[in-house]
Design an enzyme around this catalytic site. Structure first.
Site, PDB file in Angstrom:
ATOM      1  N   SER A  79       0.835  -1.196   0.000  1.00  0.00           N
ATOM      2  CA  SER A  79       0.000   0.000   0.000  1.00  0.00           C
ATOM      3  C   SER A  79       0.879   1.259   0.000  1.00  0.00           C
ATOM      4  CB  SER A  79      -0.953  -0.039   1.197  1.00  0.00           C
ATOM      5  OG  SER A  79      -1.965   0.933   1.052  1.00  0.00           O
ATOM      6  N   LYS A  96     -19.666  17.499   3.800  1.00  0.00           N
ATOM      7  CA  LYS A  96     -18.706  17.700   4.887  1.00  0.00           C
ATOM      8  C   LYS A  96     -18.542  16.420   5.693  1.00  0.00           C
ATOM      9  CE  LYS A  96     -15.975  19.778   7.717  1.00  0.00           C
ATOM     10  NZ  LYS A  96     -14.595  20.107   7.290  1.00  0.00           N
TER      11      LYS A  96
END
Length: 343
Positions: free
Chosen positions: A171, A223
């Site tokens: 990763s 948000k």
């Protein structure tokens, strides 16, 4: 049975008390150090050639008798004299700067790495080499993005960069590794995991069951897309997945830029491979341990290990120890809960 129940309760209380004490100690240390000037670090440089030489000489002293050792030292003395004369000529040994990066979820080692790279770039030339011994299973995107950007400075300066992986570079770890002009892996190191994962529990139904309301107020449509306590919506899930897909695409493009030889869609599935298979996938260029590679380079180059260490006060060390212990407990709990090998 009653004994085990009581013991479990006692153990839970003890663990809670220990964590609480650690938090208090960390807070106290933070308050004591607040407002003070930031600690100044120091760059530590050691010559690995001397380290390898010391290992060899210790073994020679143990295995050889007095006459054999005397004869060996005499021949070595002649060789060193000849080498010294050679140094007076224009063709000198190349230099190899060795760095270490042991990555956690937050890529905390980036703070030292950035100073080490800044230091070596003041002297390194395209005739030299930087070797990074990298170990990381990945972590936060922005943290490993910064770590990768630091390594990119080496490439931009035209200094050859070799990345050695003995255990794992997955990763975010592979995001860093792919910047190397050459990637060397141990045969059973774990590599790949070119993907993005995000997961979080949601206890909204449990709260509703106990008549507990949880309000989430936002300014901006997206948000907050998914929450732990609030009620998640299908629209929020779709937006969250869209953000993951965009991040994955950026990750793929980044790797493909530095490793154009890869069949990127084939390897960017989030899978991991052992070194032997990774070589076939062209994720790495050579199978070898970092010890083997550096020992070979030491025969014809001067090897310098760089480590930037920050000087910290007693309060800061106590605070970091307490904070680190709490982090390790929480991360261990979270890893077991999610049963994920990589983040």
């Amino acid at each position: 049975m009653e004994f085990f129940v009581e013991y479990a309760g006692f153990l839970a209380k003890t663990v809670t008390l220990v964590i609480a004490i650690m938090v208090v100690m960390a807070s106290f240390a933070a308050l004591r150090s607040k407002g003070r000037r930031k600690s100044v670090g120091q760059l530590q440089v050691s010559k690995l050639n001397d380290f390898y030489k010391g290992l060899r000489e210790r073994l020679e002293q143990t295995l050889l008798d007095k006459d054999q050792l005397k004869a060996l030292r005499k021949s070595q003395g002649k060789a060193e004299k000849a080498e010294k004369k050679q140094k007076d000529k224009p063709a000198a040994k190349s230099r190899v700067f060795v760095l270490d990066f042991d990555g956690d979820i937050k890529a905390s080692a980036t703070e030292s790495l950035r100073h080490e790279i800044t230091a070596l770039l003041t002297l390194a030339t395209p005739k030299d080499e930087v070797v990074l011994r990298l170990e990381s299973g990945g972590g936060m995107v922005h943290s490993y993005g910064l770590a990768s950007s630091q390594l990119a400075r080496i490439r931009q300066a035209g200094v050859p960069l070799t990345v050695c992986i003995d255990k794992v570079a997955a990763s975010g770890g592979y995001m860093m590794a792919c910047i190397g002009e050459k990637i060397i892996s141990a045969p059973f190191a774990i590599l790949g995991s070119i993907g993005v994962v995000a997961q979080l529990p949601n206890v909204n139904r449990l709260l509703k069951k106990h008549d507990i309301d949880f309000e989430v107020l936002t300014a901006g449509e997206y948000k907050r897309t998914l929450t732990v306590f609030g009620e998640n919506t299908e629209k929020g899930r779709e937006k969250f997945q869209e953000d993951l897909d965009i991040t994955h695409e950026l990750f793929k493009n980044f790797v493909a830029t530095y490793r154009p030889q890869l069949a990127i869609d084939e390897v960017a599935t989030g899978e991991v491979w052992l070194g032997v298979a990774a070589l076939e996938k062209r994720l790495v260029d050579e199978l070898k341990t970092s010890d083997e590679y550096l020992a070979e380079r030491a025969k014809g180059a001067e090897l310098y290990h760089l480590h930037y260490a920050e000087r910290k006060s007693l309060q800061e060390r106590i605070g970091m120890a307490a904070s680190g212990s709490v982090d390790r407990v929480l991360l261990s709990w979270w890893s077991r809960l999610t049963q994920q090998r990589f983040w």
